[in-house]
Scaffold this motif. Structure first.
Motif, short mmCIF file in Angstrom:
data_model
loop_
_atom_site.label_atom_id
_atom_site.label_comp_id
_atom_site.label_asym_id
_atom_site.label_seq_id
_atom_site.Cartn_x
_atom_site.Cartn_y
_atom_site.Cartn_z
N ALA A 87 0.80 -1.49 -0.39
CA ALA A 87 0.29 -0.07 0.15
C ALA A 87 1.10 1.29 0.33
O ALA A 87 0.88 2.59 -0.67
N ARG A 96 2.21 1.58 -3.35
CA ARG A 96 1.03 1.86 -4.00
C ARG A 96 0.64 3.63 -4.05
O ARG A 96 0.73 4.30 -4.75
N ARG A 138 -10.37 10.59 -10.18
CA ARG A 138 -10.72 9.07 -10.19
C ARG A 138 -10.11 8.90 -11.06
O ARG A 138 -9.71 7.61 -9.90
N GLY A 159 -7.33 7.65 -8.16
CA GLY A 159 -8.17 6.99 -7.21
C GLY A 159 -7.73 5.30 -7.24
O GLY A 159 -7.42 4.58 -6.71
N ALA A 160 -7.69 5.35 -8.19
CA ALA A 160 -8.41 3.92 -9.12
C ALA A 160 -6.86 3.50 -8.70
O ALA A 160 -6.59 1.95 -8.63
N GLY A 163 -4.59 4.28 -7.12
CA GLY A 163 -4.30 3.90 -5.58
C GLY A 163 -5.00 2.92 -5.48
O GLY A 163 -4.70 2.10 -3.95
N ALA A 164 -5.98 1.99 -5.88
CA ALA A 164 -6.72 1.25 -4.75
C ALA A 164 -6.16 -0.34 -5.68
O ALA A 164 -6.92 -0.81 -4.83
N VAL A 165 -5.85 -0.42 -6.89
CA VAL A 165 -5.99 -1.52 -7.35
C VAL A 165 -4.64 -2.44 -7.16
O VAL A 165 -3.77 -1.35 -7.52
N LEU A 192 -13.47 0.27 -12.03
CA LEU A 192 -13.34 1.31 -10.84
C LEU A 192 -14.06 3.23 -11.66
O LEU A 192 -14.23 2.46 -11.26
#
Ligand code: SAH
Length: 215
Positions: free
Chosen positions: A5, A8, A25, A28-29, A31-33, A98
């Motif tokens: 994390a 990332r 957006r 964010g995506a 940073g999330a996958v 996402l």
């Protein structure tokens, strides 16, 4: 924060935001996958490197920046149906999932498609429909698409994909023209298409009827 994390988060700041990715957006995506889930186990320590990585079958998972640049160029707001050509590891499909309502992703290599399907299921990504076949022909039955992302280099915009792009839609595709490879965005305004160049790039070839012949 886990080790992955933290890497990332650093990738988002140093490789993306610092280099022209501004769509929150998309940031964010990205940073999330969990990108480490999409690379071969022995390469996991390099999952957040600023580069493409081999995923088997002579194919690669694209560099994070290029995935983000493609997604940003598609200008997704969340409700779209997106066509993706070249599922590869499934990483870019998970990012697109996402950003849009539904992703139709086509891969020609059965082994890669199988592995991507497994990874996406393990991560509970439910809005990606994976298909096996020649994505350069698109998916006539599910067209039109509000956005199309191609992750392999074509000699020109694949005609079937241009046809299947809905009004106002964007098609992002790497084009190999006169020895130069450029990521290009085509934007449909009714019957008229406009074209913008995004960045130089390097992709594996798009093999199929709307791409190159198999070597
Ligand atoms: N987006 C992927 C990387 C894709 S690499 C990821 O995030 O991992 C390009 C992929 O395109 C390869 O897996 C290759 O097998 C596939 N490909 C090449 N020609 C294709 C075609 N005509 N239809 C569908 N997939 C194709």
């Amino acid at each position: 924060m886990s080790n992955y994390a933290a890497r990332r988060a650093a990738m988002v700041e140093n490789q993306l935001r610092a280099r022209g990715i501004w769509d929150e957006r998309v940031l964010g995506a990205m940073g999330a996958v969990p990108r480490e889930e999409f690379v071969p186990r022995r390469l996991r320590h390099r999952a957040y490197a600023d580069s493409a990585l081999p995923i088997g079958g002579e194919q690669t998972i694209s560099q994070p920046w290029i995935v983000a640049a493609i997604c940003q160029e598609l200008a997704l707001t969340g409700g779209e149906r997106v066509l993706e050509v070249g599922t590869g590891s499934g990483y870019s499909a998970a990012v697109l999932a996402l950003l849009a309502a539904e992703v139709i992703s086509i891969e020609r290599d059965p082994e890669l498609a199988r592995a991507a399907r497994r990874t996406l299921a393990r991560l509970a990504v439910a809005n990606v429909h994976l298909e096996l076949g020649d994505g350069s022909l698109g998916d006539f039955e599910r067209a039109p698409f509000e956005a199309i992302a191609v992750h392999a280099a074509a000699p020109g915009p694949p005609p079937a994909l241009v046809d299947q792009l809905g009004d106002g839609g964007r098609l992002v595709v790497p084009l190999l023209e006169e020895g130069e490879e450029m990521l290009v965005a085509l934007h449909r305004h009714g019957e008229r298409m406009t074209r913008a160049t995004i960045a130089p790039c390097r992709f594996v070839p798009l093999i199929g009827e709307g791409g190159f012949a198999e070597a």
